[in-house]
Write an enzyme that holds these catalytic residues in place. Structure first.
Site: not given
Ligand code: G3P
Length: 220
Positions: A85
């Site tokens: 990533k």
């Molecule tokens: O990997 C991206 C994702 O995990 C972001 O998620 O829940 O931290 O907004 P969040």
């Protein structure tokens, strides 16, 4: 359709992998930091749980393209099938181009706009990850961003995939799949929401009670 868990919690992955039709696990630096253990140790355990055919994702840490490439190669050396990533910054897009030349599969992450994600895909990213809930939280429309990005890929870069990420509710995830996206990663909280509708268990209790009242024992 590819379904992923967005977590580095090995206990949760072990438990949910038994039940859910997941094809792998996605992580990011915040998710791995929560485990408070060496990153490669956590990643190795995750790979072990999902098996060698399970797809693992880990993210670069640097802000400069050359260092991102170096980190990506370190990750690939340790985990030969990992997808790297890379944040979709200008430096990140440069890194995606370099990694694509070296046949390293990448995911353009931290995508907040369809155009940004589309450029990552054109640079060679196999996946692009729009942050649905974070887009919503800043007044945008996460599902609409997914829909636009999916349309752009369908029209111009069909070998890249939207991997929708960042959810607070199962509804957001369903809406992304209805918008046509073919891969999605959800946290353990959203996964549990999908599986834990109390009405289901109430229905089973009624079946048990009806059976018991007729046959007295819950066996055929
Ligand atoms: O990997 C991206 C994702 O995990 C972001 O998620 O829940 O931290 O907004 P969040």
């Amino acid at each position: 359709m590819e379904f992923y868990l967005d977590t580095a919690d090995v206990h949760a992955v072990r438990k949910l992998n038994r039940v859910l039709p997941i094809v792998g696990v996605t992580t990011n630096p915040s998710i791995i930091a929560k485990e408070k253990r060496p990153a490669f140790e956590v990643l190795a355990e995750l790979q072990d749980i999902i098996g060698e055919r399970g797809q693992l994702f880990a993210q670069t840490l640097s802000r400069e393209a050359e260092q991102m490439v170096e980190e990506a190669l370190q990750l690939r050396e340790k985990f030969p099938s990992i997808v790297v990533k890379v944040p979709t910054t200008p430096e990140g897009i440069a890194a995606i181009k370099m990694l694509t030349e070296q046949h390293v599969p990448t995911l353009g992450t931290a995508v907040y706009g369809a155009g940004q994600g589309f450029l990552a895909a054109l640079a060679g990213a196999k996946y692009v990850a729009p942050y649905v809930n974070r887009i919503d939280a800043q007044g945008g429309n996460g599902v609409e961003t997914v829909r636009e990005l999916q349309r752009l890929l369908d029209l111009h870069k069909p070998d890249s995939m939207v991997l929708a990420a960042s959810f607070r509710t199962p509804r957001q995830a369903l809406d992304c799949m209805l918008a046509g996206c073919r891969s999605i990663t959800i946290g353990t909280d959203v996964a549990e929401f999908f599986l834990a509708d109390p009405a289901v268990f109430a229905a089973l209790d009624k079946f048990d009670a009806d059976w018991n009242s007729a046959f007295s024992k819950l066996v055929f």
